[in-house]
Design an enzyme around this catalytic site. Structure first.
Site, PDB file in Angstrom:
ATOM      1  N   SER A   1      12.552  33.460  14.623  1.00  0.00           N
ATOM      2  CA  SER A   1      12.811  32.227  15.367  1.00  0.00           C
ATOM      3  C   SER A   1      14.213  31.656  15.248  1.00  0.00           C
ATOM      4  O   SER A   1      14.625  30.866  16.088  1.00  0.00           O
ATOM      5  CB  SER A   1      11.814  31.179  14.893  1.00  0.00           C
ATOM      6  OG  SER A   1      11.840  31.116  13.475  1.00  0.00           O
ATOM      7  N   GLY A   2      14.934  32.013  14.199  1.00  0.00           N
ATOM      8  CA  GLY A   2      16.299  31.522  14.085  1.00  0.00           C
ATOM      9  C   GLY A   2      16.607  30.724  12.830  1.00  0.00           C
ATOM     10  O   GLY A   2      17.739  30.727  12.370  1.00  0.00           O
ATOM     11  N   GLY A   3      15.615  30.043  12.286  1.00  0.00           N
ATOM     12  CA  GLY A   3      15.879  29.179  11.131  1.00  0.00           C
ATOM     13  C   GLY A   3      16.396  29.947   9.928  1.00  0.00           C
ATOM     14  O   GLY A   3      17.352  29.531   9.271  1.00  0.00           O
ATOM     15  N   PHE A   4      15.777  31.072   9.670  1.00  0.00           N
ATOM     16  CA  PHE A   4      16.150  31.862   8.498  1.00  0.00           C
ATOM     17  C   PHE A   4      17.557  32.433   8.636  1.00  0.00           C
ATOM     18  O   PHE A   4      18.348  32.415   7.695  1.00  0.00           O
ATOM     19  CB  PHE A   4      15.140  32.996   8.314  1.00  0.00           C
ATOM     20  CG  PHE A   4      15.439  33.908   7.175  1.00  0.00           C
ATOM     21  CD1 PHE A   4      15.167  33.521   5.872  1.00  0.00           C
ATOM     22  CD2 PHE A   4      16.003  35.163   7.389  1.00  0.00           C
ATOM     23  CE1 PHE A   4      15.442  34.364   4.807  1.00  0.00           C
ATOM     24  CE2 PHE A   4      16.284  36.013   6.333  1.00  0.00           C
ATOM     25  CZ  PHE A   4      16.001  35.605   5.041  1.00  0.00           C
TER      26      PHE A   4
ATOM     27  N   ASP B   1      10.717  27.549  11.652  1.00  0.00           N
ATOM     28  CA  ASP B   1      10.306  26.982  10.371  1.00  0.00           C
ATOM     29  C   ASP B   1      11.525  26.414   9.648  1.00  0.00           C
ATOM     30  O   ASP B   1      12.656  26.739   9.978  1.00  0.00           O
ATOM     31  CB  ASP B   1       9.589  28.037   9.501  1.00  0.00           C
ATOM     32  CG  ASP B   1      10.356  29.341   9.369  1.00  0.00           C
ATOM     33  OD1 ASP B   1      11.328  29.555  10.138  1.00  0.00           O
ATOM     34  OD2 ASP B   1      10.001  30.162   8.514  1.00  0.00           O
TER      35      ASP B   1
ATOM     36  N   GLN C   1       4.794  28.366   4.644  1.00  0.00           N
ATOM     37  CA  GLN C   1       5.879  28.056   3.702  1.00  0.00           C
ATOM     38  C   GLN C   1       5.288  27.359   2.469  1.00  0.00           C
ATOM     39  O   GLN C   1       4.081  27.257   2.338  1.00  0.00           O
ATOM     40  CB  GLN C   1       6.945  27.186   4.390  1.00  0.00           C
ATOM     41  CG  GLN C   1       7.739  27.909   5.478  1.00  0.00           C
ATOM     42  CD  GLN C   1       8.664  29.000   4.949  1.00  0.00           C
ATOM     43  OE1 GLN C   1       8.884  29.143   3.746  1.00  0.00           O
ATOM     44  NE2 GLN C   1       9.215  29.810   5.852  1.00  0.00           N
TER      45      GLN C   1
ATOM     46  N   GLY D   1       9.561  32.471   3.235  1.00  0.00           N
ATOM     47  CA  GLY D   1      10.084  31.824   2.042  1.00  0.00           C
ATOM     48  C   GLY D   1      10.031  32.673   0.787  1.00  0.00           C
ATOM     49  O   GLY D   1      10.113  32.153  -0.320  1.00  0.00           O
TER      50      GLY D   1
ATOM     51  N   ASP E   1       9.121  43.327   7.546  1.00  0.00           N
ATOM     52  CA  ASP E   1      10.389  43.700   8.169  1.00  0.00           C
ATOM     53  C   ASP E   1      11.455  43.648   7.102  1.00  0.00           C
ATOM     54  O   ASP E   1      11.321  42.905   6.131  1.00  0.00           O
ATOM     55  CB  ASP E   1      10.786  42.701   9.265  1.00  0.00           C
ATOM     56  CG  ASP E   1      11.298  41.402   8.656  1.00  0.00           C
ATOM     57  OD1 ASP E   1      10.464  40.591   8.234  1.00  0.00           O
ATOM     58  OD2 ASP E   1      12.526  41.220   8.550  1.00  0.00           O
TER      59      ASP E   1
ATOM     60  N   CYS F   1      12.236  64.243  10.267  1.00  0.00           N
ATOM     61  CA  CYS F   1      13.296  63.512  10.985  1.00  0.00           C
ATOM     62  C   CYS F   1      14.360  64.496  11.478  1.00  0.00           C
ATOM     63  O   CYS F   1      14.447  65.608  10.972  1.00  0.00           O
ATOM     64  CB  CYS F   1      13.913  62.433  10.085  1.00  0.00           C
ATOM     65  SG  CYS F   1      15.286  62.999   9.041  1.00  0.00           S
TER      66      CYS F   1
ATOM     67  N   CYS G   1      16.641  65.922   8.498  1.00  0.00           N
ATOM     68  CA  CYS G   1      16.058  66.927   7.601  1.00  0.00           C
ATOM     69  C   CYS G   1      15.485  68.105   8.400  1.00  0.00           C
ATOM     70  O   CYS G   1      15.523  69.252   7.945  1.00  0.00           O
ATOM     71  CB  CYS G   1      14.941  66.332   6.754  1.00  0.00           C
ATOM     72  SG  CYS G   1      15.454  64.947   5.740  1.00  0.00           S
TER      73      CYS G   1
ATOM     74  N   HIS H   1      16.924  59.209   8.958  1.00  0.00           N
ATOM     75  CA  HIS H   1      16.036  59.668   7.885  1.00  0.00           C
ATOM     76  C   HIS H   1      15.289  58.491   7.243  1.00  0.00           C
ATOM     77  O   HIS H   1      14.067  58.560   7.026  1.00  0.00           O
ATOM     78  CB  HIS H   1      16.810  60.434   6.809  1.00  0.00           C
ATOM     79  CG  HIS H   1      15.972  60.639   5.590  1.00  0.00           C
ATOM     80  ND1 HIS H   1      15.017  61.628   5.493  1.00  0.00           N
ATOM     81  CD2 HIS H   1      15.859  59.900   4.446  1.00  0.00           C
ATOM     82  CE1 HIS H   1      14.368  61.508   4.341  1.00  0.00           C
ATOM     83  NE2 HIS H   1      14.862  60.464   3.686  1.00  0.00           N
TER      84      HIS H   1
END
Ligand code: GUN
Ligand code: ZN
Length: 347
Positions: A61-64, A115, A159, A188, A238, A278, A281, A310
């Site tokens: 969202s952008g806050g972080f 957030d 949070q 968080g 992520d 991959c 390799c 890889h």
């Protein structure tokens, strides 16, 4: 989820990412809202088309990102105010409504609420304020998302820092909004806190969040953390780690990370991992460590590309194997096998 911050996975084309079998990646609202901006995104028909990505996309969202990147950032009840990095001196305000508006232009399959993000180790009234504000902002995001529910999925972000009571309160409030929320994230964390408390919070949240909706732990990417979070009930994560570490010449493997810049790879004729399909390799027929040693050291960018390919394949295999083990009821065995091999000392 690999992270493609600026509508692009660093060093890879969308086609290459897709060819690895990756079906979901993360983009950032903050970056895409500033550049190319919603007018360009709207005329391109959204961020999938803009970057030639045919599979699923999640936008943070952008806050972080603001906390980690923007200068002179201040948070009020209205939103997060920051200096536009492309227009020095110009102030911008990111409200929950504006974050939703940008994410609608992006067309992300999964959108995150705005957030109030502060350092994970903050304690006291500011942490409580951030948690309560995140709940209020969730309500504004739900309102702003009305009419878009059929096409895009809005996730809440729990949070409350490292405080079990604050987390509990946040969970209670956010669970009341479950009808409007197809999934939940835990935010968080991953801010340098100790593993013990990190896992306690993950466990607490996973136990209360609905098991029939995706539970997403944000910013986690080390193999051992991913597997523990999965054991505790998490479904999604992520991190920039696999792609960022590749650019430092580190290949991720089931025997632990491999620093390809070390001298003892100079004459090593093996590929990174013979069992890895991959393109780097190529199941044993690909690039030798000796070649990777050479191209990971200099200014040659292809070194970063091939290790990134890889590492993304490694992470996909790690979690696919985890999923298969869970389906077969053999996850404890998978963990034992993984950890024994991962933490063997190599000579
Ligand atoms: N990425 C990692 N942690 C967080 C968080 O707490 N909030 C958001 N929006 N993104 C994150
Ligand atoms: Zn490989």
């Amino acid at each position: 989820m690999p992270v493609a911050t600026q509508a692009c996975m660093k060093g890879l084309t969308a086609q290459q990412v897709e060819s690895l079998g990756i079906t979901l990646l993360l983009n950032n609202t903050y970056h895409l809202g500033l550049r190319p901006g919603t007018a360009t995104l709207d005329s391109a028909g959204g961020a999938h088309r803009f970057q030639g990505w045919q599979r699923n996309m999640l936008t943070d969202s952008g806050g972080f990102q603001m906390v980690s990147l923007a200068k002179l950032q201040t948070t009020t009840e209205q939103g997060v105010e920051f200096e536009n990095p492309f227009k020095p001196g110009e102030r911008e305000l990111l409200t929950p409504e504006e974050s939703m508006r940008i994410q609608h232009s992006i067309g992300a399959d999964i959108m995150m609420q705005l957030d109030d993000v502060i350092a994970s180790t903050t304690t006291g009234p500011r942490m409580e304020e951030a948690m309560l504000r995140s709940v209020r902002w969730l309500d504004r995001c739900i309102q702003a998302h009305k009419g878009h529910e059929a096409k895009q999925n809005l996730f809440a972000i729990v949070q409350g820092g490292l405080d079990a009571q604050l987390r509990d309160h946040c969970l209670t409030e956010m669970l009341k909004r479950a009808d409007d929320l197809p999934g939940y994230a835990v935010g968080g964390l991953s801010g340098g806190e100790e593993k013990g408390i990190f896992w306690q919070i993950v466990s607490q949240c996973a136990q209360r969040l609905p098991a029939d909706k995706p539970r997403y732990v944000m910013g986690v990417g080390y193999s051992e953390d991913l597997l523990v979070c999965v054991a505790l009930g998490m479904d999604m994560a992520d991190c920039v780690f696999p792609t960022r570490t590749a650019r430092f010449g580190i290949a991720l493997t089931f025997d632990g990370p491999m620093n390809l810049r070390l001298k003892h790879y100079e004459n090593d004729d093996r590929v990174i991992d013979e069992s890895c399909p991959c393109p780097t390799c190529d199941s044993g027929k690909g690039l030798k460590r000796s070649v990777l040693w050479m191209i990971s050291r200099g200014k040659e960018t292809v070194g970063a590309h091939v290790v990134t390919l890889h590492n993304l394949m490694y992470q996909r295999r790690l979690l696919l194997q985890a999923r298969e083990a869970i389906i077969k009821g053999r996850y404890p065995e998978y963990l034992r096998t993984f950890f024994r091999r991962y933490y063997v000392t190599h000579s």
